[in-house]
Design an enzyme around this catalytic site. Structure first.
Site, PDB file in Angstrom:
ATOM      1  N   ASP A  44       0.825  -1.207   0.000  1.00 22.39           N
ATOM      2  CA  ASP A  44       0.000   0.000   0.000  1.00 22.39           C
ATOM      3  C   ASP A  44       0.861   1.259   0.000  1.00 22.39           C
ATOM      4  O   ASP A  44       1.766   1.393   0.815  1.00 22.39           O
ATOM      5  CB  ASP A  44      -0.901  -0.021   1.238  1.00 22.39           C
ATOM      6  CG  ASP A  44      -2.295   0.486   0.969  1.00 22.39           C
ATOM      7  OD1 ASP A  44      -2.412   1.588   0.406  1.00 22.39           O
ATOM      8  OD2 ASP A  44      -3.262  -0.197   1.332  1.00 22.39           O
ATOM      9  N   THR A  85      -6.923   3.603  -2.769  1.00 21.82           N
ATOM     10  CA  THR A  85      -6.703   2.210  -2.379  1.00 21.82           C
ATOM     11  C   THR A  85      -7.687   1.235  -3.016  1.00 21.82           C
ATOM     12  O   THR A  85      -7.291   0.296  -3.710  1.00 21.82           O
ATOM     13  CB  THR A  85      -6.765   2.075  -0.849  1.00 21.82           C
ATOM     14  OG1 THR A  85      -5.677   2.813  -0.285  1.00 21.82           O
ATOM     15  CG2 THR A  85      -6.645   0.623  -0.408  1.00 21.82           C
ATOM     16  N   ASP A 309       1.020   2.331   4.037  1.00 17.76           N
ATOM     17  CA  ASP A 309       0.084   3.412   3.740  1.00 17.76           C
ATOM     18  C   ASP A 309      -0.189   4.248   4.980  1.00 17.76           C
ATOM     19  O   ASP A 309      -0.144   5.487   4.942  1.00 17.76           O
ATOM     20  CB  ASP A 309      -1.219   2.835   3.195  1.00 17.76           C
ATOM     21  CG  ASP A 309      -2.207   3.906   2.757  1.00 17.76           C
ATOM     22  OD1 ASP A 309      -1.903   4.657   1.813  1.00 17.76           O
ATOM     23  OD2 ASP A 309      -3.302   3.994   3.349  1.00 17.76           O
ATOM     24  N   HIS A 357      -1.211   2.475  -5.302  1.00 19.41           N
ATOM     25  CA  HIS A 357      -0.974   3.889  -5.632  1.00 19.41           C
ATOM     26  C   HIS A 357       0.348   4.302  -4.993  1.00 19.41           C
ATOM     27  O   HIS A 357       0.951   3.523  -4.252  1.00 19.41           O
ATOM     28  CB  HIS A 357      -2.110   4.785  -5.104  1.00 19.41           C
ATOM     29  CG  HIS A 357      -2.384   4.605  -3.633  1.00 19.41           C
ATOM     30  ND1 HIS A 357      -1.543   5.084  -2.650  1.00 19.41           N
ATOM     31  CD2 HIS A 357      -3.395   3.973  -2.981  1.00 19.41           C
ATOM     32  CE1 HIS A 357      -2.028   4.768  -1.457  1.00 19.41           C
ATOM     33  NE2 HIS A 357      -3.143   4.078  -1.631  1.00 19.41           N
TER      34      HIS A 357
END
Length: 550
Positions: A44, A85, A309, A357
């Site tokens: 992530d 996400t 993330d 991403h």
């Protein structure tokens, strides 16, 4: 006569010899016709450059093993907006784009009902392993099949498919519609849970894993840097103004008192390297629990390492915390690959590693170094646009708000007032283009009249699903993103820092090498389908990257 018999014997011997050779070759081919296990790892918020930024500190068994043994697509990009996400995970595993698979954000506004929806919410299911709403989830909002679905269909449901993540959406969406199970972490009881969409009771192995209470153990000691803190030369100094603190902290600096932080918030585990350790430990338990990679057909395990993330959002890409998180993840990946070597056998499993991403540098960091940047604040935009539209059309509150950089219009009010909808959209575009931090605005229903350049135009089209998105999209200036303050960071834009992702394959029938040709996130599912010789997902628009496999 003897010569004739001898010749005949020789011919027969050669014929049967050739037949034996062909049969042996066929048996050999059959033995390697498919991998025992496919493992799709999504890290992530992993920017592509993290593969190399910390490479001098990585060991040999994690990221370096992927690059040293595998095949990397160096110019892999996201081709949709926004770069979030749920959208990324759905795109990776469907090989499609939001306009087709329907997951246009982590949440969206239903344009007909005017109600906010979370991407995996499902009121028809019940929690399993918890009493909280964290278990009321399913993949029903995903409109396309996944590569994991296609594997199950291709093997008449003999393949086992399991999804694992701290996040519900990052477990559910990759695992698809017909998975054996998807599991995610519920902060209320610090346990992995699921929903009745998959099963009515947690498997015994999950109960046993949860009983060990590994989250508490991972948060039982302060977070110290893995190496002396003065050796983190790829990061800015510890304790800078653009980093967020944990709850209860007075400053964002090492050592982080994780026991005290965990007492205040069980969810704080997510924003530590321990969250990735927990996820990969649970993934190993899933392989053992379902005996994956041991049957006559290919199994598929999807893993999302989500703590990168959470740490990234809190501290930003230039922080020591992010660097240390990747150094620790590298060690965790090495341990996990070693586990697969022993459990499934080296060369018997196929791994791909990518990201949903990337992330921007923190606005505070960029501004300190005189790089153009800023914040797009939703509330002033909404209030200003509302006032502008009222002044032009005489009707208040023609917009409901913004979501995923799209403007949501109140269609009932527009119709009741008999307004020209196209005129309302044109005025909206005109107004947004005067707002600081907005580089472009466009009416996606009249995209031919917009001034959006490529590739932004196509990315906007790829991300637009009219039932879940407002028709007008905002494109922030470079270095700008939607946030309430300059601490930490986020993502969601078209820029390479948000959309240039790692894409690495390793293991079964993967040749060592790389390509600098441009590839897409949508190519991953197509490539895996080609390697497994199964149908691509129902909405797949990607292409198989033939250079990957041998």
């Amino acid at each position: 006569m003897n010569k004739t018999l001898s010749t005949l014997a020789l011919v027969l011997a050669c014929t049967f010899g050739q037949k034996d050779t062909v049969m042996a070759q066929a048996q050999t081919l059959s033995a390697v016709a498919h991998p025992k296990l496919v493992v799709g790892i999504v890290v992530d918020q992993m920017r592509w450059d993290y593969l190399y930024r910390y490479a001098d500190r990585y060991g040999t068994g994690g990221f370096k093993r992927l690059l040293g043994e595998g095949f990397t697509c160096e110019n892999a990009f996201i081709t949709h907006l926004p770069s979030y996400t749920a959208v990324g995970h759905s795109t990776i595993f469907t090989g499609s784009v939001p306009a087709v698979h329907g997951i246009t954000g982590n949440g969206w506004t239903d344009q007909a009902l005017g109600r906010e929806f979370y991407c995996t919410e499902d009121s028809t299911v019940t929690p399993v392993g918890t009493t909280s709403d964290a278990g009321k989830m399913s993949p029903r909002s995903l409109m396309a099949s996944t590569i994991t679905d296609e594997l199950r269909l291709a093997t008449n449901f003999r393949s086992k498919v399991v999804g694992v993540s701290l996040k519900d959406r990052a477990s559910i969406l990759p695992a698809g519609h017909v998975a054996n199970g998807a599991f995610w972490l519920d902060d209320s009881n610090a346990s992995f849970v699921t929903s009745s969409y998959y099963m009515n009771e947690l498997p015994e192995w999950v109960k046993q894993f949860n009983a060990k209470n590994e989250p508490a153990a991972l948060m039982s000691k302060p977070w110290e840097t893995l190496y002396p803190i003065n050796t983190y030369v790829q990061s800015t100094a510890d304790d800078v103004s653009w980093e967020n603190t944990y709850k209860g902290e007075t400053a964002p600096k090492f050592p982080h008192d994780l026991p005290a932080i965990y007492k205040l918030s069980k969810g704080s585990l997510r924003a530590t390297p321990g969250g990735n350790t927990l996820t990969l430990d649970f993934a190993k338990a899933a392989v053992n629990g379902y005996n994956m990679g041991s049957g006559p057909v290919t199994d598929f395990l999807t893993i999302n390492c989500a703590s990168t993330d959470y740490v990234g959002h809190q501290f930003g890409p230039n922080s020591i915390e992010v660097e240390d998180t990747y150094l620790r993840l590298d060690k965790d990946l090495a341990t996990f690959f070693s586990f697969l070597d022993q459990k499934v056998g080296k060369g018997n499993y196929l791994v791909f590693l990518t990201a949903d991403h990337g992330a921007s540098h923190s606005v505070g960091f960029l501004q300190e170094h005189n790089v153009p940047s800023g914040l797009v604040n939703e509330k002033p935009i909404i209030s200003g646009l509302t006032a502008d539209l009222k002044g032009v059309f005489g009707v208040d509150s023609l917009i409901r708000g913004t979501n995923n950089y799209h403007v949501d219009f109140d269609m009932k009010k527009i119709k009741a007032a008999k307004l020209d909808y196209d005129a309302v959209k044109r005025e909206t575009v005109y107004y947004l283009q005067t707002v600081p931090g907005i580089q472009f605005a466009a009416d996606l229903e009249n995209i031919g009249n917009s001034a959006l350049p490529e590739p932004i135009r196509q990315m906007a089209i790829n991300g637009y699903y009219p039932k879940r998105d407002g028709a007008v999209i905002m494109i922030p200036d470079l270095g700008w993103y939607e946030a309430g303050n300059m601490k930490g960071t986020t993502h969601g834009t078209w820029s390479p820092y948000d959309t240039h992702i790692p894409m690495v394959f390793m293991g079964w029938h993967v040749k060592h090498g790389y390509t600098n040709e441009k590839t897409s996130m949508t190519d991953i599912a197509a490539t895996v389908a080609a390697m497994l010789k199964i149908q691509m997902p129902s909405g797949c628009v990607g292409r198989a990257v033939m250079e990957v496999y041998k």
